[in-house]
Design an enzyme around this catalytic site. Structure first.
Site, PDB file in Angstrom:
ATOM      1  N   GLY A  51     -14.397  -9.696 -23.200  1.00 45.89           N
ATOM      2  CA  GLY A  51     -14.037  -8.760 -22.136  1.00 45.89           C
ATOM      3  C   GLY A  51     -14.704  -7.410 -22.304  1.00 45.89           C
ATOM      4  O   GLY A  51     -14.602  -6.781 -23.360  1.00 45.89           O
ATOM      5  N   GLU A 110      -2.144   4.164  -2.921  1.00 44.04           N
ATOM      6  CA  GLU A 110      -3.489   4.707  -2.736  1.00 44.04           C
ATOM      7  C   GLU A 110      -4.242   3.965  -1.635  1.00 44.04           C
ATOM      8  O   GLU A 110      -4.957   4.578  -0.833  1.00 44.04           O
ATOM      9  CB  GLU A 110      -4.240   4.644  -4.068  1.00 44.04           C
ATOM     10  CG  GLU A 110      -3.678   5.623  -5.097  1.00 44.04           C
ATOM     11  CD  GLU A 110      -4.264   5.474  -6.480  1.00 44.04           C
ATOM     12  OE1 GLU A 110      -4.110   6.414  -7.291  1.00 44.04           O
ATOM     13  OE2 GLU A 110      -4.865   4.423  -6.776  1.00 44.04           O
TER      14      GLU A 110
END
Length: 430
Positions: free
Chosen positions: A12, A172
């Site tokens: 990752g 948002e």
């Protein structure tokens, strides 16, 4: 025969994985970082790509570029499918095996639909650049299709946008869609009015931003309503399909639904043969190692860790970065022969969420901010955490342009092969 250096494999290239690699820059180790994508993504601003405020290149950077000056790192693009614990090797989709002495799993999270995976087709989430550009395309196509639509009900459905989840991402997105729609419609469409736009934010809990101080949640609710967002609280979603969303005893007809309600860990628990929690995260030991596997660490969204006060470590970027640095420190100590336990101690820097281009809420614990000043603090904080100076400059200029003019420069609709795509018909056929 010379012994190899200590092999650290990091799965990752997100905040946790990148922090681990960088913190080991001076260590006498061989690092292999594997990710199925070639770029690191600044997820806190991904919603701005989805709402045409920023372009993908402003929130994502090649991992090789970010680690180009670190001689002890090798970057591989590949998909991990498992871990051979006995042989200490990571298994890749193409059949390759990557041996390790220490393994760091920083694989992040994916969307979770609470047992209703069929909803994903109609309610995409926001975790990748591909997600963001697909949502942006869907939003802009809805406006284009509404311009041509003569049926009042279909037109209303096209101009209705539903967001499921009242956390920071949902809040948002709701504010940004209102601003995108109004900026796009005003003076640029002949048959549409900004008043035609309808944004609905659906939250199953009792308030938006449930992890924030209650006063800031109340302020956010009022700010959203002033912007024209319809907020529905305490009404869990029961159905999502091509016709819209059903929640409580109500149904909203819409062609655009965005999922911001839940996440699940990537399949790290399955790889290790360890039972995860309800979200698939591994309940790690105090030092962030996996149970019974002292040389395997799990960090970021894939880990379920507990703070000193008994509360869970939140799945946010600062936490992942702190975890990465902690694991790097532990690795270096072990290489030096120091096996003293080193529990992870999380320091919470605060919670931030923006409501629009001039309003935000910030909870630092010792101080709480809201409104215009909080928006500037929010902007400076995000610019500070960006990884490149060039990006900081470009994003600052983009934000100033939007703030001064209200116009967004990334309103591009991409279709792939133009000879095989029927974009407006796709929207109408949903």
């Amino acid at each position: 025969m010379a012994l190899h250096k200590h092999r650290v494999v990091i799965i990752g290239g997100g905040f946790g994985g990148l922090a681990t690699a960088k913190a080991l820059a001076r260590a006498d180790v061989e690092i292999t970082l594997i990710d199925r994508r070639n770029h690191h993504l600044f997820q806190p601003l991904l919603y701005q790509v989805a709402t045409a405020a920023l372009s993908p290149s402003e929130v994502a950077w090649p991992i090789r570029h970010l680690l180009r000056r670190q001689a002890n790192v090798r970057v591989l693009m590949g998909t991990v499918v498992g871990v051979d614990k006995a042989a200490r090797a990571v298994l890749l989709e193409d059949g390759a095996r990557q041996p390790y002495d220490t393994l760091v799993l920083a694989t992040g999270a994916q969307h979770a639909y609470f047992g209703h995976d069929e909803w994903e087709e109609h309610a995409p989430g926001l975790k990748t650049v591909e997600d963001a550009t697909a949502i942006r395309r869907k939003l802009l196509l809805a406006l284009e299709a509404a311009e041509r639509e003569t049926d009042a009900e279909r037109r209303r459905a096209l101009l209705t946008f539903a967001i499921i989840g009242g956390g920071p991402t949902g809040v948002e997105m709701a504010g940004a869609i209102v601003e995108l729609g109004r900026a796009s419609i005003r003076g640029q469409f002949n048959t549409l009015s900004p008043d035609d736009l309808r944004v609905v934010l659906i939250e199953g809990g009792k308030r938006v931003l449930p992890n924030f101080y209650s006063e800031l949640s109340a302020y956010t609710l009022d700010a959203l309503k002033r912007m024209g967002v319809g907020v529905e609280l305490g009404k869990p979603v029961s159905a999502v399909d091509a016709e819209g969303v059903t929640y409580g005893d109500r149904h909203v007809a819409t062609r655009t639904v965005i999922w911001a309600a839940g996440v699940a860990a990537s399949p790290v628990a399955k790889w290790l043969g360890i039972e995860g929690d309800r979200a698939g995260r591994i309940k790690v030991e105090p030092d962030l190692s996996a149970p019974g596997l002292p040389d395997v660490f799990v960090i970021g969204d894939a880990a379920s860790a507990v703070r000193d006060n008994g509360k869970p470590v939140p799945g946010v970027a600062p936490a992942a970065k702190q975890m990465g640095r902690h694991v790097a420190r532990l690795i270096q100590r072990r290489i030096g022969g120091d096996t003293t336990p080193l529990p992870f101690a999380y320091k919470h820097d605060g919670d931030l969420a923006t409501i629009g281009k001039s309003s935000a809420v910030i909870d630092f614990g010792w101080i709480k901010l809201k409104g215009w000043f909080a928006w500037w603090v929010w902007g400076l904080a995000h610019i500070y955490f960006l990884v490149e100076t060039r990006t900081r400059i470009f994003i600052t200029m983009s934000w100033l342009w939007i703030y001064l003019t209200g116009q967004r420069s990334s309103r591009l609709i991409t279709h792939g092969d133009a000879t095989k795509t029927r974009p407006l018909e796709e929207v109408n056929d949903n």
